[in-house]
Design a protein around this motif. Sequence first.
Motif, PDB file in Angstrom:
ATOM      1  N   SER A  78      28.094  67.369  26.073  1.00 22.24           N
ATOM      2  CA  SER A  78      28.632  68.284  25.061  1.00 22.24           C
ATOM      3  C   SER A  78      28.560  67.698  23.656  1.00 22.24           C
ATOM      4  N   ASP A  79      28.756  66.370  23.533  1.00 26.78           N
ATOM      5  CA  ASP A  79      28.676  65.744  22.209  1.00 26.78           C
ATOM      6  C   ASP A  79      27.256  65.824  21.670  1.00 26.78           C
ATOM      7  N   GLU A  81      25.047  68.076  22.513  1.00 27.40           N
ATOM      8  CA  GLU A  81      24.798  69.481  22.201  1.00 27.40           C
ATOM      9  C   GLU A  81      25.372  69.850  20.837  1.00 27.40           C
ATOM     10  N   ASN A  82      26.588  69.380  20.547  1.00 25.27           N
ATOM     11  CA  ASN A  82      27.203  69.684  19.259  1.00 25.27           C
ATOM     12  C   ASN A  82      26.393  69.096  18.107  1.00 25.27           C
ATOM     13  N   ASP A  83      25.926  67.865  18.278  1.00 20.06           N
ATOM     14  CA  ASP A  83      25.129  67.237  17.221  1.00 20.06           C
ATOM     15  C   ASP A  83      23.798  67.964  17.016  1.00 20.06           C
ATOM     16  N   LEU A  84      23.181  68.373  18.106  1.00 12.74           N
ATOM     17  CA  LEU A  84      21.916  69.100  18.000  1.00 12.74           C
ATOM     18  C   LEU A  84      22.113  70.452  17.328  1.00 12.74           C
ATOM     19  N   CYS A  85      23.233  71.102  17.613  1.00 16.67           N
ATOM     20  CA  CYS A  85      23.531  72.379  16.953  1.00 16.67           C
ATOM     21  C   CYS A  85      23.716  72.179  15.447  1.00 16.67           C
ATOM     22  N   LYS A  86      24.357  71.070  15.078  1.00 17.75           N
ATOM     23  CA  LYS A  86      24.517  70.776  13.654  1.00 17.75           C
ATOM     24  C   LYS A  86      23.161  70.571  12.990  1.00 17.75           C
ATOM     25  N   LEU A  87      22.289  69.839  13.671  1.00 14.73           N
ATOM     26  CA  LEU A  87      20.951  69.608  13.134  1.00 14.73           C
ATOM     27  C   LEU A  87      20.182  70.925  13.016  1.00 14.73           C
ATOM     28  N   TRP A  88      20.314  71.761  14.032  1.00 10.97           N
ATOM     29  CA  TRP A  88      19.667  73.074  14.005  1.00 10.97           C
ATOM     30  C   TRP A  88      20.135  73.864  12.780  1.00 10.97           C
TER      31      TRP A  88
END
Length: 460
Positions: A78-79, A81-88
């Motif tokens: 989940s961590d 995923e959250n970082d990748l969403c921020k990058l997205w």
Amino acid sequence: MSRDSNEVSDRNPSPPSEEFANGNGELLRGDSIGDTVFSKHWVFTSLMTLLKAVENEDEGKTDGEKEAANLSGIEIDSDLENDLCKLWDMTANEDVSLFLQEWKSPDMLLSVIAKTNAPRVTEICMGILGNMVCTGSISKSLSENDNLVTLTLSMLSGRDPPTLVETCRFLNTALSHPGSANRWLTFIKEDEEVFQNLAFILQSSTNIDLLHNTVDLIDLILDSSDEITEKWSSPSLIDGLVEAFKQARSERKSTLSVILHTIQLISVTSLGIDCLVKMNETIMPILAQYISDICEEEVIAIKDQKRALASSIIVVNSLLRDEDKVSKILFIDSTSKKLLKNLLKLFQVAQRDYKRELSQNSGAILDNDVDGNSNNASKENETNPVAVITGDCESSHNASEGTAVDSTTQLLLSSLTSFARLLLDLSVQNEDVQEALQDKFEEGKDITCLELLRELLDST
């Protein structure tokens, strides 16, 4: 292939802020990307974490577990995923996209897509690329990457709706850039599976976001290449568009407009019109239903639906040009006869809108001409403005923006005028047409459909 559309549209959180500032709130300027507050170090760290996670996906797994993961996919931390969403989310900023391009990040993302068994990772990577390709220079560079082009097109065979949503969005954007469109079209022409995969999505998906992006993509491809339009005009595509229409009718009106325009593009090819005529019992009901949904309102409002209506009527006109099929197409039952009356209602409304716009805007154009700011708009209207709508629909569609009437109003009235003239010609030689035109236009009124038809043509 279903998934709640809200899960797709609400997936990106707002960009982070605390990662990019120190305890006193001063920006880490030496670490910032361009003029943003986004950290280069944070981006590199996130990408390295992603690479490591993908490399370790199979660690400690048996062959059976690896095979199961390959078939059904795996969840991600989940961590991460959250970082990748921020990058997205960050890549919506052009400086960030250019930074990633400079450091060859697309190649790294391609490597991740090719190796991972996590659908969420693939979706986010395609989402990042979809944001990056919005920048023209990046789009051109990515189109020259054969591995990226081939892999992206092959992903249309996937079965994860969110990933397909992002893949279609990426392709839509790439094909919208003049500097990259032709190269993508070349690959699409040579890859028959692209058509098969897109047609399958239309026929089987219930995800409205995916259907919309897929129809948008097909419409753009057909509008960009006559060769592909001729090649793709087939029963399987038409069936898929009909299924997508049924799915989108109650959920997203904007998708219907794109579907109808795509059918219109198919109707201009010889193979396409042959398919449409053969499938008239499939096509005519959705055209009639779309028109009926608008005409059955207490007040017929067409302002935002003129182009879609024009596409519907252009297709009807194309079908009616096959004289041997006319009776089967338009006058087969009461539903089809109702379509005739609805088209006459639309003719009345479109003519009213045309005259109102002409009256409201002509004065403004003349005033601009006096001030020297008309860009020759008034000169273009020295000829009879109605002449614009009495030719074919394509000339109306390409009418100058300087005319007194909106181009979509012209297009709609032009298509209705063509329909009316074609109907009059057919009435001379077809008894079914003659009989239908003798029906009363409305109960309690003496005027017949034929009389109203002639009246409308005389006043156009």
